[in-house]
Design an enzyme around this catalytic site. Structure first.
Site, PDB file in Angstrom:
ATOM      1  CB  SER A  87     -51.784 -10.866  52.229  1.00 26.59           C
ATOM      2  OG  SER A  87     -51.844 -11.800  53.565  1.00 26.59           O
TER       3      SER A  87
ATOM      4  CB  THR B 274     -22.765  24.725  36.789  1.00 24.78           C
ATOM      5  OG1 THR B 274     -22.129  25.739  36.000  1.00 24.78           O
ATOM      6  CG2 THR B 274     -21.807  24.836  38.150  1.00 24.78           C
ATOM      7  CG  HIS B 275     -26.501  25.744  34.842  1.00 28.21           C
ATOM      8  ND1 HIS B 275     -27.636  26.149  35.253  1.00 28.21           N
ATOM      9  CD2 HIS B 275     -25.502  26.592  35.272  1.00 28.21           C
ATOM     10  CE1 HIS B 275     -27.327  27.108  36.145  1.00 28.21           C
ATOM     11  NE2 HIS B 275     -26.176  27.294  36.319  1.00 28.21           N
TER      12      HIS B 275
ATOM     13  CB  SER C 148     -28.591  -2.501  19.529  1.00 28.08           C
ATOM     14  OG  SER C 148     -29.680  -2.109  18.270  1.00 28.08           O
TER      15      SER C 148
ATOM     16  CE  LYS D  14     -26.366   2.682  20.649  1.00 28.40           C
ATOM     17  NZ  LYS D  14     -27.897   2.742  20.630  1.00 28.40           N
TER      18      LYS D  14
ATOM     19  CD  GLU E 241     -30.337   3.774  28.688  1.00 28.09           C
ATOM     20  OE1 GLU E 241     -31.292   3.223  28.347  1.00 28.09           O
ATOM     21  OE2 GLU E 241     -29.276   3.799  27.823  1.00 28.09           O
TER      22      GLU E 241
HETATM   23  N1  ARG Z   1     -52.484 -10.368  56.385  1.00 32.73           N
HETATM   24  C1  ARG Z   1     -52.770  -9.437  57.301  1.00 32.73           C
HETATM   25  C2  ARG Z   1     -51.711  -8.194  56.917  1.00 32.73           C
HETATM   26  O1  ARG Z   1     -50.930  -8.492  56.230  1.00 32.73           O
HETATM   27  C3  ARG Z   1     -52.642 -10.000  58.477  1.00 32.73           C
HETATM   28  C4  ARG Z   1     -53.518  -9.359  59.495  1.00 32.73           C
HETATM   29  C5  ARG Z   1     -54.741  -9.617  59.426  1.00 32.73           C
HETATM   30  N2  ARG Z   1     -55.659  -9.097  60.383  1.00 32.73           N
HETATM   31  C6  ARG Z   1     -56.949  -8.942  60.275  1.00 32.73           C
HETATM   32  N3  ARG Z   1     -57.498  -8.561  61.375  1.00 32.73           N
HETATM   33  N4  ARG Z   1     -57.497  -9.547  59.299  1.00 32.73           N
HETATM   34  O2  ARG Z   1     -52.011  -7.122  57.479  1.00 32.73           O
END
Ligand code: ARG
Length: 465
Positions: free
Chosen positions: A29, A161-162, A283, A289, A296
């Site tokens: 992660s 409204t509408h 544009s 434009k 948007e």
């Molecule tokens: N990177 C993990 C998370 O964001 C951290 C916790 C990991 N814990 C584990 N038991 N693998 O949740």
């Protein structure tokens, strides 16, 4: 094909061999949780002091780990921190670096702690700061709307409204309507912050620890107002992520509705406002434009905010207690919704602050004769006629007018009396809207007073959060 193995994962002891590259690629992660570095260091500092108080670390060890953490902070601040191959997330990366600096003492940092309570702590700290920041940006947009409402004077436009013209309303009244929805957003963010402000640190992997730590003390040190009561709940609870995502999705929906109006208002068909060049786009093909792309995208990106909320709810719904790796999927939607909401709030604030209103075009649309119909009916009511009957009488006049029998004004004067003429004076209809909370000038004065009190109260409770 043989897979390359990386080594050095912090949980390697039980494994004969290092993790496959494919495992690391899929499960790491680090690419997105790096932004937790600062709160991760905050949490580790509090934890290390707690270990010192518990007698698990000597005073010298505590200060050596704190020094190492401070050095790591310095590396992140000046951009010199380098990640290593085995770093699977920000927590392992920082712990590795602390151990490189502090040696044996660093290797004691993770005593009585799991990444499960660590990541929950980090994310609460991060979300607390992020929601405060979002709330300030919401209040900034709100203050732009209030300032433009104050400067709008007696400008009026059709209320719809509408998407059909209904009754004239003061421009200020219309702008404040959006400011009220934003005040509820700030209130909601503050309430979410209050509920998430509970420390999970000390819950360990799921069941606490045999080491005599004091979770309440680390909670206080990290500015949490409360501490967990149940370790299983502490490590698996992501209600605060879902709540934050709901708050942000609803802000997104509010901004989308506001954006949609600005798309309409700045169209040639409406002509109620012109965007400043700095807040409009052109544009690539059509030289004439001038487009309201911010408005948007406020509309378009609201779908993504709703998606982030539903993705987290769907991720959570099947999880047994306690921590499951699925929970790692909480971060990207949360980060994305916070980022997108802040960008939208800043862009819309600038767009609305610098736009030019065209009160003459608004008045022209609002002075259309048929918008007086309700006032004619209420005139008849004041002279004693039941409203349903008055509605029918005026409805007939409108029908005759639309059939070409004459202006509504001349028909009304003829059928009801001379005193009807005054309702057709430009702007007269909006001045008559006297009921509290209504669209007329007297009600508006009271509304401004109430809005200012609300803003002061929101600022106070956000400051306390
Ligand atoms: N990177 C993990 C998370 O964001 C951290 C916790 C990991 N814990 C584990 N038991 N693998 O949740």
């Amino acid at each position: 094909m043989t897979e390359s193995k990386s080594s050095g994962a912090l949980w390697h002891g039980r494994f004969a061999d290092g993790p496959a590259a494919a495992l690391m690629a899929y499960t790491a992660s680090l690419p997105f949780d790096q932004r937790l570095w600062s709160v991760d260091i905050d949490g580790s500092m509090a934890h290390v002091r707690g270990l010192g108080r518990a007698g698990v670390l000597e005073e010298a060890e505590v200060s050596s780990v704190l020094d190492a953490l401070a050095r790591v902070r310095g590396e992140f601040e000046n951009g010199t921190f380098t990640f290593a191959e085995g770093d699977e997330d920000i927590h392992t990366a920082i712990e590795r670096r602390v151990t490189e600096f502090a040696g044996d003492a660093g290797a004691r940092l993770h005593t009585a702690r799991s990444r499960n309570d660590q990541v929950a702590t980090d994310l609460r700290l991060w979300t607390r700061a992020a929601l405060r920041d979002v709330a300030h940006h919401v209040m900034r947009l709100q203050s732009v709307l209030i300032a433009r409402a104050e400067a709008a004077g007696d400008a009026y436009l059709p209320g719809y409204t509408h998407v059909q013209r209904a009754q004239p309303v003061l421009l200020a009244h219309h702008l404040l309507a959006h400011a009220w929805s934003l005040s509820r957003d700030v209130d909601r963010l503050t309430a979410t912050i209050r509920r998430l402000n509970v420390s999970p640190l000390g819950a360990g992997a799921l069941a606490g620890t045999s080491i005599p730590i004091d979770p309440a003390a680390t909670a206080a040190e990290l500015g949490f107002t409360d501490v967990f009561a149940n370790s299983l709940d502490a490590v698996s609870d992501r209600d605060f992520v879902a709540e934050a995502l709901f708050d942000l999705a609803l802000i997104g929906v509010h901004l989308s509705r506001l954006g949609e109006e600005w798309v309409l208002w700045t169209s040639e068909e409406f002509g109620f406002a012109t965007l400043d060049d700095a807040y409009a786009t052109g544009s690539s093909m059509l030289p004439q434009k001038k487009n309201a792309d911010i408005a948007e995208l406020a509309r378009g990106k609201s779908g993504r905010l709703i998606g982030n909320l539903t993705s987290v709810l769907a991720m959570l719904k099947g999880l047994p207690l306690a921590y499951n790796r699925d929970l790692q999927e909480d971060k990207e939607p949360l980060f994305d919704s916070v980022d997108q909401t802040v960008l939208a709030l800043i862009a819309l604030s600038g767009m609305i602050e610098t736009a030019t209103f065209h009160p003459a075009s608004m008045a022209k649309a609002a002075d259309a004769e048929v918008l007086v119909a309700t006032d004619l009916a209420e005139h008849l009511v004041r002279s004693g006629m039941p409203f349903r009957q008055a509605h029918a009488v005026v409805g007939q006049l409108v029908r005759r007018h639309l059939a070409g029998e004459g202006s509504l004004r001349s028909l009304a004067v003829e059928e009801i009396g001379d005193e009807c003429a005054k309702y057709f004076e430009p702007g007269s209809a909006v001045r008559m809207r006297k009921s509290p909370g209504g669209a007329g000038p007297e009600a508006l004065d009271a509304q401004f007073v109430r809005m200012k009190a609300t803003v002061a109260e929101l600022e106070r409770s956000l400051g306390d959060s």
